[in-house]
Scaffold this motif. Structure first.
Motif, mmCIF file in Angstrom:
data_model
loop_
_atom_site.group_PDB
_atom_site.id
_atom_site.type_symbol
_atom_site.label_atom_id
_atom_site.label_comp_id
_atom_site.label_asym_id
_atom_site.label_seq_id
_atom_site.Cartn_x
_atom_site.Cartn_y
_atom_site.Cartn_z
ATOM 1 N N ASN A 1 -1.003 14.375 -7.111
ATOM 2 C CA ASN A 1 -1.429 13.224 -7.895
ATOM 3 C C ASN A 1 -0.585 12.010 -7.542
ATOM 4 O O ASN A 1 0.572 12.134 -7.113
ATOM 5 C CB ASN A 1 -1.331 13.518 -9.392
ATOM 6 N N ILE A 2 -1.185 10.833 -7.697
ATOM 7 C CA ILE A 2 -0.460 9.585 -7.478
ATOM 8 C C ILE A 2 0.341 9.281 -8.732
ATOM 9 O O ILE A 2 -0.219 9.117 -9.823
ATOM 10 C CB ILE A 2 -1.426 8.435 -7.166
ATOM 11 N N VAL A 3 1.656 9.232 -8.576
ATOM 12 C CA VAL A 3 2.530 8.933 -9.710
ATOM 13 C C VAL A 3 2.466 7.449 -10.043
ATOM 14 O O VAL A 3 2.189 7.060 -11.180
ATOM 15 C CB VAL A 3 3.991 9.352 -9.410
ATOM 16 N N VAL A 4 2.714 6.609 -9.028
ATOM 17 C CA VAL A 4 2.616 5.160 -9.225
ATOM 18 C C VAL A 4 2.198 4.471 -7.926
ATOM 19 O O VAL A 4 2.444 4.966 -6.831
ATOM 20 C CB VAL A 4 3.950 4.520 -9.696
ATOM 21 N N SER B 1 0.831 -1.213 0.000
ATOM 22 C CA SER B 1 0.000 0.000 0.000
ATOM 23 C C SER B 1 0.863 1.260 0.000
ATOM 24 O O SER B 1 0.468 2.287 0.532
ATOM 25 C CB SER B 1 -0.932 0.006 1.220
ATOM 26 N N PHE B 2 2.063 1.180 -0.603
ATOM 27 C CA PHE B 2 2.930 2.351 -0.725
ATOM 28 C C PHE B 2 2.772 2.984 -2.112
ATOM 29 O O PHE B 2 2.671 2.274 -3.117
ATOM 30 C CB PHE B 2 4.398 1.971 -0.497
ATOM 31 N N TYR B 3 2.798 4.312 -2.121
ATOM 32 C CA TYR B 3 2.583 5.063 -3.360
ATOM 33 C C TYR B 3 3.593 6.200 -3.475
ATOM 34 O O TYR B 3 4.020 6.758 -2.464
ATOM 35 C CB TYR B 3 1.173 5.657 -3.383
ATOM 36 N N ILE C 1 6.967 12.452 -2.688
ATOM 37 C CA ILE C 1 7.163 11.580 -1.528
ATOM 38 C C ILE C 1 6.755 10.146 -1.844
ATOM 39 O O ILE C 1 6.024 9.883 -2.804
ATOM 40 C CB ILE C 1 6.349 12.069 -0.309
ATOM 41 N N VAL C 2 7.248 9.227 -1.009
ATOM 42 C CA VAL C 2 6.773 7.843 -1.006
ATOM 43 C C VAL C 2 6.058 7.657 0.321
ATOM 44 O O VAL C 2 6.649 7.870 1.390
ATOM 45 C CB VAL C 2 7.928 6.834 -1.127
ATOM 46 N N ILE C 3 4.793 7.254 0.269
ATOM 47 C CA ILE C 3 3.983 7.220 1.494
ATOM 48 C C ILE C 3 2.928 6.117 1.403
ATOM 49 O O ILE C 3 2.445 5.803 0.306
ATOM 50 C CB ILE C 3 3.317 8.603 1.715
ATOM 51 N N PRO C 4 2.574 5.497 2.526
ATOM 52 C CA PRO C 4 1.570 4.426 2.510
ATOM 53 C C PRO C 4 0.182 4.942 2.884
ATOM 54 O O PRO C 4 0.027 6.045 3.417
ATOM 55 C CB PRO C 4 2.087 3.481 3.589
ATOM 56 N N GLU C 5 -0.811 4.132 2.617
ATOM 57 C CA GLU C 5 -2.117 4.346 3.236
ATOM 58 C C GLU C 5 -1.993 3.990 4.713
ATOM 59 O O GLU C 5 -1.186 3.138 5.064
ATOM 60 C CB GLU C 5 -3.193 3.470 2.574
ATOM 61 N N PRO C 6 -2.769 4.635 5.620
ATOM 62 C CA PRO C 6 -3.810 5.632 5.355
ATOM 63 C C PRO C 6 -3.309 7.069 5.270
ATOM 64 O O PRO C 6 -4.103 7.989 5.062
ATOM 65 C CB PRO C 6 -4.746 5.458 6.548
ATOM 66 N N MET C 7 -1.988 7.276 5.419
ATOM 67 C CA MET C 7 -1.442 8.643 5.314
ATOM 68 C C MET C 7 -1.695 9.236 3.933
ATOM 69 O O MET C 7 -1.907 10.436 3.787
ATOM 70 C CB MET C 7 0.054 8.640 5.606
#
Length: 311
Positions: free
Chosen positions: A188-191, A100-102, A170-176
């Motif tokens: 926007n979500i890059v990947v 769940s990292f984006y 940044i690289v960040i997971p849910e729920p953040m």
């Protein structure tokens, strides 16, 4: 003779044959969300009382498990390998959460290739999130020298600096992630790193982020209880998607660190689902292999053998 019988009794007690309760330990956040709908309803299974403990701090979870306080637990997947390599006799039952990292940015970029020449902020240098990110860059042929990766102490710090507009990617997971997107509408979500991982290992699942483990003696002596627990867990996970009102009520009741105002957004990207290890053993093996090749300390020093998996 008396001493011998006393020793036998002690061993039986340690095997939970006579124990009247089973302790379930999970970290707060997405892993706790997986069981939140069973905490209030499933108090007993197969004659055993079920005690739930939600740990707010990751260090506290580590201490609990190294002391073997959890009979059943949800742990970071790399930590399940550490437990096994420390001969603490925990087995993997399956995963309750895939990656769940984006990568998120306020810049107009839509691929990892477009990160070249930019600064990216993340956390956990040399640990699992970092290894996942850098392994994906390597597999895609992206030279890490072209990207400046800066490490902060934790995800909250990453989110705070991003929302303060002091960093742009940044690289960040849910729920953040959902919290950030709700407050920074231009982002926007890059990947989705789990989708990228799927392509790397040719899997429909990705990488296991949260793992359900069980003490070997509990698994061997209480198979019916373990089977029923998994059934209740699966129902609990299903309910978070089918009945968000009830889930919100249970989140508040159990004081989980999930912002219920954005629960619907969190669930679209949380990737919570139970997959028994029989259906994802290859994903675990490849995940452990890559971690071992980059930093074997994160899995306890060596690649675990197949005995780590519950049969």
């Amino acid at each position: 003779m008396f001493k011998k019988n006393l020793l036998i009794l002690f061993v039986l007690l340690s095997l939970n044959i006579f124990a009247d309760s089973i302790r379930v330990i999970v970290p707060d956040g997405l892993p706790a969300l997986s069981i939140v709908n069973m905490v209030s309803t499933t108090k007993e299974i197969d004659g055993k009382k079920i005690d739930y403990k939600v740990e707010k701090l990751s260090d506290a979870l580590v201490v609990d498990m190294l002391k073997r306080e959890g009979d059943i637990a949800v742990v970071p997947s790399n930590f399940s390998a550490q437990l096994y390599n420390k001969n603490l006799d925990y087995k993997i039952l399956g995963t309750v959460g895939w990656g769940s990292f984006y990568v998120v940015s306020r810049d107009n970029i839509k691929s990892l290739e477009e990160l070249k020449g930019k600064e990216v902020y993340t956390f956990g240098k040399g640990l699992t999130p970092d290894i996942i990110f850098q392994s994906i860059l390597d597999k895609k042929g992206i030279d890490k020298k072209d990207i400046k990766i800066n490490y902060l102490s934790n995800g909250n710090e990453v989110a705070s600096l991003y929302l303060g507009k002091k960093v742009d990617t940044i690289v960040i997971p849910e729920p953040m992630l959902s919290k950030v997107l709700s407050k920074s509408l231009s982002s926007n979500i890059v990947v989705n790193l789990n989708d990228e991982w799927k392509n790397i290992i040719e899997s429909d699942l990705g990488y296991p982020q949260s793992t359900l483990v069980v003490k070997e003696e509990v698994y061997n002596t209480n198979p019916k209880l373990v089977e029923e627990f998994i059934s209740k867990l699966t129902e609990s996970i299903s309910l978070i998607y089918k009945n968000q009102d009830k889930t919100t009520e249970n989140i508040k009741l159990n004081n989980l660190e999930i912002d219920t105002s954005i629960l619907d957004k969190v669930l679209t990207r949380a990737n919570i689902s139970y997959t028994p290890v029989v259906d994802c053993q290859e994903e675990y093996h490849k995940y452990f292999e890559i971690l071992e090749s980059v930093n074997k300390k994160v899995i306890g020093g060596r690649l675990p053998d197949e005995e780590i998996y519950a049969k």
